[in-house]
Scaffold this active site. Sequence first.
Site, mmCIF file in Angstrom:
data_model
loop_
_atom_site.group_PDB
_atom_site.id
_atom_site.type_symbol
_atom_site.label_atom_id
_atom_site.label_comp_id
_atom_site.label_asym_id
_atom_site.label_seq_id
_atom_site.Cartn_x
_atom_site.Cartn_y
_atom_site.Cartn_z
ATOM 1 N N LEU A 160 11.292 -19.767 -4.942
ATOM 2 C CA LEU A 160 10.290 -19.091 -4.326
ATOM 3 C C LEU A 160 8.894 -19.430 -4.927
ATOM 4 C CD1 LEU A 160 9.741 -16.735 -2.297
ATOM 5 C CD2 LEU A 160 9.776 -15.354 -4.184
ATOM 6 N N ASP A 201 0.857 -1.151 -0.075
ATOM 7 C CA ASP A 201 -0.069 -0.084 0.037
ATOM 8 C C ASP A 201 0.701 1.379 -0.147
ATOM 9 O OD1 ASP A 201 -2.346 1.359 0.041
ATOM 10 O OD2 ASP A 201 -2.732 1.085 2.144
ATOM 11 N N HIS A 253 2.203 3.340 -9.119
ATOM 12 C CA HIS A 253 2.316 2.110 -9.431
ATOM 13 C C HIS A 253 3.207 1.318 -10.333
ATOM 14 C CE1 HIS A 253 -1.678 2.239 -7.501
ATOM 15 N NE2 HIS A 253 -2.193 3.131 -8.508
#
Length: 244
Positions: free
Chosen positions: A132, A21, A38
């Site tokens: 991962l 955020d 963004h």
Amino acid sequence: MSNNKVLEGMKIPEHVAIIMDGNGRWAKKRMLPRNMGHVQGAKTVEQICEDADSVGIKYLTVYAFSTENWSRPEKEVNAIMKLLRNYLKDCIKRANTNNMKVRVIGERSRLSDDIREKIEELEEASKNNTGLNFTIALNYGSKDEITRAVKRIVRDCVDGITNVEDIDEKMISGYLDTAGIPDPDLLIRTSGEERLSNYLMWQLAYAEFYFTDVLWPDFDKDELIKAIEKYNGRDRRFGGVNEE
Ligand code: IPE
Ligand code: IPE
Ligand code: MG
């Protein structure tokens, strides 16, 4: 330079979930359009995948777009979707370079056809990677996920595939988008907000929460290490008692 040495002897959370955020505020602080936040935030995601892997985290799940984010101005939603297209395309290459297995959770029918195709391509291309486990929550909402799971369970009961008596917590977990992924040990939310915003409510039942004022585009390996250090100071009792 970040140093993995500070983590020596520390418990590394197996699964870290992140609410990324603060992109908009990061841009605003710099008098830039929100979309630039963004763009920078997407770069941070790429870097944090490598950092998470390098410190020994096995599962990383990030909140990229919520079921509520459609309520943003159309211009912003379109810009995020455009960014997402590029990100997913790029991610196919990176997943294979970094041995990363990528999975997307969330409701896909509202996404455009080409984005859905890219997601399928990405999951397929990376499914045998052993590094991962990176999960992207896209058009994801916990309430929506649970609602869809309930519908499927009821349908399977009606069709005789399962019985009401067989419904237990493990089974419900298996009907969620995150089936097969262990519950997160640590939740990180950036930008100073302290709420879940409809993220992984079932899965976070026993996670430790870490909130930081750092805005997502500024989040880096040092910040990740800080969160892990804090996590190590927590006493996870899971409802029990720890001997003094
Ligand atoms: C998070 O940053 C990214 C998405 C929700 C897509 P925000 O866009 O929410 O940034 P702020 O909260 O407005 O600063
Ligand atoms: C949560 O952030 C969703 C994502 C990070 C994708 P928001 O910025 O949308 O959440 P609220 O509106 O502050 O709760
Ligand atoms: Mg926000």
